[in-house]
Design a protein around this motif. Structure first.
Motif, mmCIF file in Angstrom:
data_model
loop_
_atom_site.group_PDB
_atom_site.id
_atom_site.type_symbol
_atom_site.label_atom_id
_atom_site.label_comp_id
_atom_site.label_asym_id
_atom_site.label_seq_id
_atom_site.Cartn_x
_atom_site.Cartn_y
_atom_site.Cartn_z
ATOM 1 N N UNK A 1 0.839 -1.203 0.000
ATOM 2 C CA UNK A 1 0.000 0.000 0.000
ATOM 3 C C UNK A 1 0.873 1.252 0.000
ATOM 4 N N UNK A 2 0.488 2.231 -0.802
ATOM 5 C CA UNK A 2 1.119 3.545 -0.802
ATOM 6 C C UNK A 2 0.112 4.626 -0.435
ATOM 7 N N UNK A 3 0.626 5.795 -0.036
ATOM 8 C CA UNK A 3 -0.225 6.870 0.473
ATOM 9 C C UNK A 3 0.112 8.198 -0.199
ATOM 10 N N UNK A 4 -0.965 8.909 -0.596
ATOM 11 C CA UNK A 4 -0.852 10.294 -1.046
ATOM 12 C C UNK A 4 -1.850 11.110 -0.239
ATOM 13 N N UNK B 1 0.365 -6.183 5.680
ATOM 14 C CA UNK B 1 0.264 -5.098 4.712
ATOM 15 C C UNK B 1 1.533 -4.259 4.812
ATOM 16 N N UNK B 2 2.206 -4.087 3.671
ATOM 17 C CA UNK B 2 3.454 -3.338 3.634
ATOM 18 C C UNK B 2 3.191 -1.927 3.127
ATOM 19 N N UNK B 3 3.531 -0.938 3.948
ATOM 20 C CA UNK B 3 3.416 0.456 3.536
ATOM 21 C C UNK B 3 4.729 0.898 2.913
ATOM 22 N N UNK B 4 4.658 1.454 1.714
ATOM 23 C CA UNK B 4 5.874 1.852 1.014
ATOM 24 C C UNK B 4 6.102 3.359 1.148
ATOM 25 N N UNK B 5 7.340 3.740 1.018
ATOM 26 C CA UNK B 5 7.753 5.135 0.997
ATOM 27 C C UNK B 5 8.098 5.534 -0.444
ATOM 28 N N UNK B 6 7.977 6.805 -0.817
ATOM 29 C CA UNK B 6 7.627 7.919 0.071
ATOM 30 C C UNK B 6 6.124 8.075 0.234
ATOM 31 N N UNK B 7 5.727 8.667 1.356
ATOM 32 C CA UNK B 7 4.372 9.190 1.493
ATOM 33 C C UNK B 7 4.374 10.548 0.801
ATOM 34 N N UNK B 8 3.516 10.702 -0.181
ATOM 35 C CA UNK B 8 3.483 11.938 -0.965
ATOM 36 C C UNK B 8 2.511 12.914 -0.321
#
Length: 384
Positions: free
Chosen positions: A328-331, A354-361
């Motif tokens: 999962x990624x986040x913006x 659940x793997x959170x990836x960087x960068x958070x935009x």
């Protein structure tokens, strides 16, 4: 259907909001079946919206006979809602159900006689004459009282809500998977472990026909495909290699960022990219896509020092349905105090594997050319 098994269910084309939450433009069907042997068994009833039609179907199929048994596999009202009317019409018929189902039956049907009942458990059998009913418990698929019923002589399993589908019985006859997937993840998705254990339990049976409580009867190639997909779905496996970009945008600026991100992902060779609007699209379909694909990017505006409510609802529902085994990624977007990313992380982090990836935009108010490198970096990270 087979010569001694008759379909007596009902289509409900006017049911456009199933369970008061799932949009069903093609209606619903409530399936019920009649087994004719030396003894006669009815398999489940239907929603109270169709009681009279169902009783008429039953009477016609009986051709003057009287039911000896009615098997209640699942007590949810869309399947047991006509039971009291059946009891009034056929008071001497034995109700066959699990112990928990009989308890629920009393809760749903105040004043209905439960004197003539038979409690069944795992492995119990009931002879109808030339045919036998063998019962399997299927707790939490998707209620705790559920049983499934196998008729070995007909190589047929009556599967309760498993293998169900939105729509009237012949809706999208050539595409079972689409509405079956939306149905599964939104209704049964939380209970993947019990779905998997039930599939394992049934794997030793010779099954040629599956008779679910919603959707079409499954045989041959359609049955093989349904079993393949349920194996993936029940284990929270990946059906499609792709990225879902789900956005919740107040004034359209976060939407523009999500759409740009979708373009970047396609340019970088993502196998499949779906960009979904949580404010306007059917959220049940977006949840279906989240489970179908192995990657998710959530894009949302800040709202009251939290996250815009449609995104909160989406992530809360994913957690409720046991979303897991994904990347999962986040913006986020914010004008004076961005807070959406923190709120989204708080909803995502408790999810299993659940793997959170960087960068958070983090975007300030609107997408700018200077934000593109960060979106590029997020796309690279999610596709790695």
């Amino acid at each position: 259907m087979k010569a001694n098994i008759k379909y007596i269910g009902c289509d409900d084309a006017e049911q456009n909001l199933f369970e008061s939450q799932y949009v069903t433009p093609e209606g619903m069907c409530y399936n019920s079946y009649l087994i004719l042997d030396e003894k006669v068994a009815v398999m489940d009833s239907v929603d109270c919206r169709k009681t009279n039609e169902w009783l008429n179907n039953l009477k016609a199929a009986l051709e003057g006979r009287t039911p000896d048994y009615i098997v209640i596999q699942h007590m949810e009202p869309d399947h047991s809602g006509s039971l009291a009317a059946f009891r009034a019409a056929y008071p001497n018929t034995t109700i066959v159900a699990s112990d928990k189902a009989l308890k629920f039956m009393a809760q749903f049907n105040e004043g209905m006689s439960l004197d003539n009942t038979m409690t069944v458990k795992e492995g119990d059998t009931l002879s109808l004459g030339a045919r036998t009913l063998r019962f399997f418990t299927a707790p939490m698929v998707h209620w705790p009282e559920v049983i499934m019923t196998y008729c070995p002589e007909e190589k047929t399993i009556f599967s309760a809500d498993a293998f169900g589908k939105f729509g009237v019985i012949d809706a999208d006859a050539d595409d079972w998977a689409c509405e079956a997937r939306r149905y599964y993840f939104n209704i049964c998705g939380k209970y993947g472990a019990t779905v998997t254990s039930t599939l394992k339990k049934l794997s030793s049976l010779e099954i040629q026909t599956v008779c679910p409580l919603h959707g079409p009867i499954l045989e041959d190639e359609k049955l093989a495909e349904a079993l393949r997909l349920y194996t993936i779905w029940g284990s929270y496996g990946v059906e499609t290699d792709g990225v879902l970009v789900a956005h919740a945008s107040i004034h359209g600026n976060t939407k523009k960022a999500a759409e740009k991100l979708g373009e970047i992902l396609k340019a970088k060779g993502a196998n499949k990219v779906v960009v979904a609007d949580l404010c306007r699209d059917d959220m049940a379909e977006v949840i279906e896509d989240a489970f179908r694909m192995n990657r998710l990017i959530v894009c949302a505006a800040t709202y009251d020092a939290d996250v815009f409510p449609p995104m909160h609802t989406f992530l809360w529902k994913l957690g409720l349905k046991a979303y897991q085994n994904r990347t999962v990624g986040i913006v986020e977007n914010g004008t004076w105090a961005p807070a959406a990313a923190k709120a989204m992380k708080a909803l995502i982090e408790p999810m299993k594997n659940v793997t959170l990836v960087e960068p958070v935009v983090s975007i300030q108010s609107s997408l700018k050319e200077s934000d593109i490198p960060a979106l590029e970096a997020l796309a690279d990270a999610i596709l790695k």
